[in-house]
Design an enzyme around this catalytic site. Structure first.
Site, PDB file in Angstrom:
ATOM      1  N   SER A  21     -13.290  58.036  32.757  1.00  0.00           N
ATOM      2  CA  SER A  21     -12.178  57.606  32.508  1.00  0.00           C
ATOM      3  C   SER A  21     -11.645  58.717  33.389  1.00  0.00           C
ATOM      4  CB  SER A  21     -11.537  57.730  31.313  1.00  0.00           C
ATOM      5  OG  SER A  21     -10.268  56.985  30.977  1.00  0.00           O
ATOM      6  N   HIS A  40     -12.782  48.841  29.104  1.00  0.00           N
ATOM      7  CA  HIS A  40     -12.759  50.274  29.580  1.00  0.00           C
ATOM      8  C   HIS A  40     -14.107  50.716  28.800  1.00  0.00           C
ATOM      9  CE1 HIS A  40     -11.023  54.047  31.117  1.00  0.00           C
ATOM     10  NE2 HIS A  40     -10.759  54.680  29.655  1.00  0.00           N
TER      11      HIS A  40
END
Length: 711
Positions: A538, A659
């Protein structure tokens, strides 16, 4: 495909791979099936190549076997307590997902109350949240599919296990029950396809969600229309509502509402508490007193007590003052006890106070590591979760009044007879600022300057990297590698000023800190460039991407998982405008110039010998669009002059993942095997053998208590 050239603030920007954004590109008003099919075919070809490389690496099967042995160890988390009812998050052995276990009392016989694994044998359905009512007879819970995080809320009766008819879609979270269980407060998105449509609603049990009352909604226009938006919490007696609104990634405003009056009269009147440039990250009620953890006039945070019958600032009581050498990280309330978790040199301490701010004492922890405390207002009994590099997350039942501590649960990790060493070191960054870093490796390892070393970091959003037990790293450590974790600016390890030093136009500080960590490891005889790898996910993927393009000669392997990499266009996709206060936006000329200067995608240069790179993404990611990984892979593959067989640029886009949340166990094993196998290959770690550490019978040891720390 056509190369896109555009002029932004007087500078021409070239984008050869704009087409890999597919129909999600903001310039495309309607879906383009032809373009999307082309992107899909290209992605499938990349995935096929990546699988052929990673699946055929020496030792791959043995690595997966070891990871399965480690990850299939059962896990349990601290319980939520309602009177004499205890609710535990638990994952048993090889189950794909976590479930909820119910017990009468902390040591009662467990009963599986909610099991997503029974709902979906493929393991793609995951629990998002679970919140019992105040007497533990009802529970609200949320589920989501294939990592998309778009949760739907349901209700169940605890005693019978039956689901009620209530069902609320819209990425539901933040659930607060009324004392009589007639309803609850919650947050959701008015439109699940619009991440900037957050609302706070009130639901009545037994009614369709279309009748839920909207108390607060996100601004439709202006600078606050694209922040994280509103949030709220409710006192246990439902007298008071704490209402907040995020104005940035390091600031929010908070008010208090007489919720009882609203229920009786319909008057929803906000009383200002803190409005301005500060963060209020904890708001806890005890009767008419509101305890706030805030950075107001205190970069390291402090705790204030606000009398809600007289909330004037001059009447506030500073219960826990700011400390110069420690961060006030978290606050929780027990029976007449205020528990305050501090972060000191990136490790936890817990202090106990009376409500008037008088110090009661310090809760003894098992060692240097990371702690969290689960408390209830009606008792001194609490649950301490503690972990460190040597100790898996361990739950203790503690008496906050007496300090007594009893072991409740600890996973038995099969380590055999291996032991590890940990130390914390400090080094100067490029501008002379001292940075801390944890180093973990096998005891007695010869530091010959060629030890394969995996360096990680994050450096953003005020998030702290503290000592943690990462079972996924054990094969790396067992094979003789070093695991390094750097506490970079932009994180929260050293307070609000530390975070601010890595934001916006100061983001390069984060990359300089990380590069300085790599240089320190080499200069101090731990490793060399040909044995050094970096990994991050991320915002951490942005970190490793920036380090890759700024210092390609420094690393032998680079992992960027679900990364942000195109910093000129990132704000156009999914929820990324949330992060504009952290990074800036190319729509602003000053911010565009520094974003372009470090944007990894835009700083890939032709003719450079880049190290091997593994980029990963999830098709269902609702945070970071997979376009970042796709475009970066394409540009690196076209630009690098390294041998594509020895130093490849690989891309893996998981079609049933997001994610990272909710990834089933089998997919986790594959993902970790991909990452570790790739790094072992590139950094020269010997292939794992089939003979794993001794894991049973006489003399077998767990992970506890066999590490030498030098902090």
């Amino acid at each position: 495909m056509q190369v896109v050239k555009e002029v932004l603030h007087g500078i021409e920007v070239t984008d050869e791979y704009r087409w890999l954004e597919g129909s999600d590109a903001p310039e495309i008003s309607e879906p383009d099936p032809t373009l999307d099919a082309r992107v899909s075919r290209w992605t499938n070809e990349q995935n096929k190549r990546t699988r052929s490389v990673l699946d055929s690496l020496p030792g791959r099967q043995s690595l997966e076997e070891r990871l399965r042995q480690l990850l299939e160890v059962g896990q349990v988390a601290s319980p939520m307590v309602r009177k004499d009812r205890y609710f535990f998050w638990r994952r048993q052995g090889g189950q794909p997902q976590w479930s909820i276990e119910f017990r009468q009392g902390p040591h009662g016989e467990g009963r599986v109350l909610l099991d997503p694994n029974a709902l979906d044998p493929k393991g793609h359905t995951a629990l998002g949240s679970f919140m019992p009512n105040q007497d533990g007879t009802l529970a609200a819970f949320t589920l989501f599919e294939a990592g998309d995080e778009n949760t739907t809320l349901y209700l169940l009766e605890v005693d019978s296990g039956n689901w009620l008819s209530d069902e609320i879609p819209g990425k539901v979270e933040g659930i607060y029950w009324l004392p009589d269980s007639s309803g609850f407060l919650y947050h959701c998105l008015a439109d699940v396809d619009d991440p900037y449509s957050r609302e706070i609603r009130m639901h009545r049990v037994g009614y369709h969600h279309r009748w839920d009352v909207v108390l607060v909604e996100q601004d439709k226009e202006g600078p606050l229309a694209t922040t994280w938006g509103p949030f709220a919490s409710l006192s246990e007696d439902a007298r008071w509502l704490l209402l907040g609104y995020w104005t940035g990634t390091d600031s929010n405003d908070v008010w208090v509402v007489d919720f009882q009056r609203w229920q009786q009269t319909g008057e929803f009147e906000r009383q200002e508490i803190i409005v301005g440039e500060a963060v209020v990250s904890s708001g806890l009620f005890s009767g008419n007193t509101l305890f706030l953890k805030t950075s107001l006039n205190a970069p390291n945070s402090r705790v204030l007590a606000v009398d809600l019958l007289d909330p004037r600032p001059e009447a506030w009581l500073e219960v826990v003052p700011e400390r110069p050498g420690a961060i006030v990280e978290n606050v929780s309330l027990a029976k007449e006890i205020l528990a305050v978790r501090l972060l000191e040199n990136a490790a936890s301490r817990i202090l106990l106070y009376h409500f008037d701010g008088t110090l009661r004492g310090e809760l003894e922890l098992p060692g240097v590591g990371s702690a969290s405390l689960s408390t209830s207002m009606d008792r001194c009994e609490a649950f301490l979760t503690f972990e460190s590099f040597d100790l898996p997350p361990t739950i203790y039942l503690v008496d906050l009044d007496s300090g007594d501590r009893k072991l409740l649960a600890r996973p038995e990790i099969p380590l055999g007879e291996l032991s590890f060493e940990v130390r914390q070191v400090w080094f100067p960054s490029k501008d002379g600022v001292d940075i801390s870093m944890f180093l973990v490796h096998r005891k007695g390892l010869e530091l010959n300057g060629k030890v394969p070393t995996l360096l990680g970091g994050y450096g953003g959003f005020g998030i702290s990297l503290t000592p943690s037990f990462d079972v996924r790293m054990l094969p790396w450590l067992e094979a003789g590698g070093i695991w390094a974790i750097a506490n970079l600016r932009g994180g929260g390890e050293y307070g609000q000023s530390w975070h601010a030093a890595g934001m916006l136009g100061r983001k390069q500080n984060v990359f300089d800190d990380f590069i300085s960590a790599a240089e320190w490891l080499i200069q101090n005889g731990y490793t060399s460039s040909s044995h050094l790898g970096i990994r991050g996910g991320s915002n951490g993927g942005l970190l490793t991407g920036a380090a890759l393009v700024q210092r390609p000669e420094l690393f032998a392997g680079v992992l960027a998982a679900v990364p942000l990499l195109d910093m000129v266009r990132y704000q156009h996709f999914l929820m990324a405008r949330y992060w504009v206060p952290e990074y800036g936006t190319s729509e602003n000329e000053e911010q565009f110039r520094y974003l372009l200067q470090y944007s990894p995608y835009h700083n890939v240069k032709t003719g450079i010998r880049y190290p091997a790179v593994l980029l990963t993404a999830g098709e269902n990611d609702v945070r970071v669009h997979p376009l970042h990984a796709r475009k970066m892979a394409a540009r690196l593959q076209a630009s690098s002059v390294s041998d594509p067989e020895q130093d490849p640029v690989l891309l893996w886009v998981d079609s049933v993942a997001g994610h990272g949340r909710g990834k089933p166990l089998a997919a986790q094993i594959q993902s970790v095997a991909d990452e570790l196998g790739f790094m072992m290959w590139q950094l020269g770690v010997p292939s794992p053998s089939r003979s794993h550490p001794r894991t049973g019978g006489p003399g077998a040891e767990s992970a506890s208590g066999r590490i030498e720390a030098a902090y």
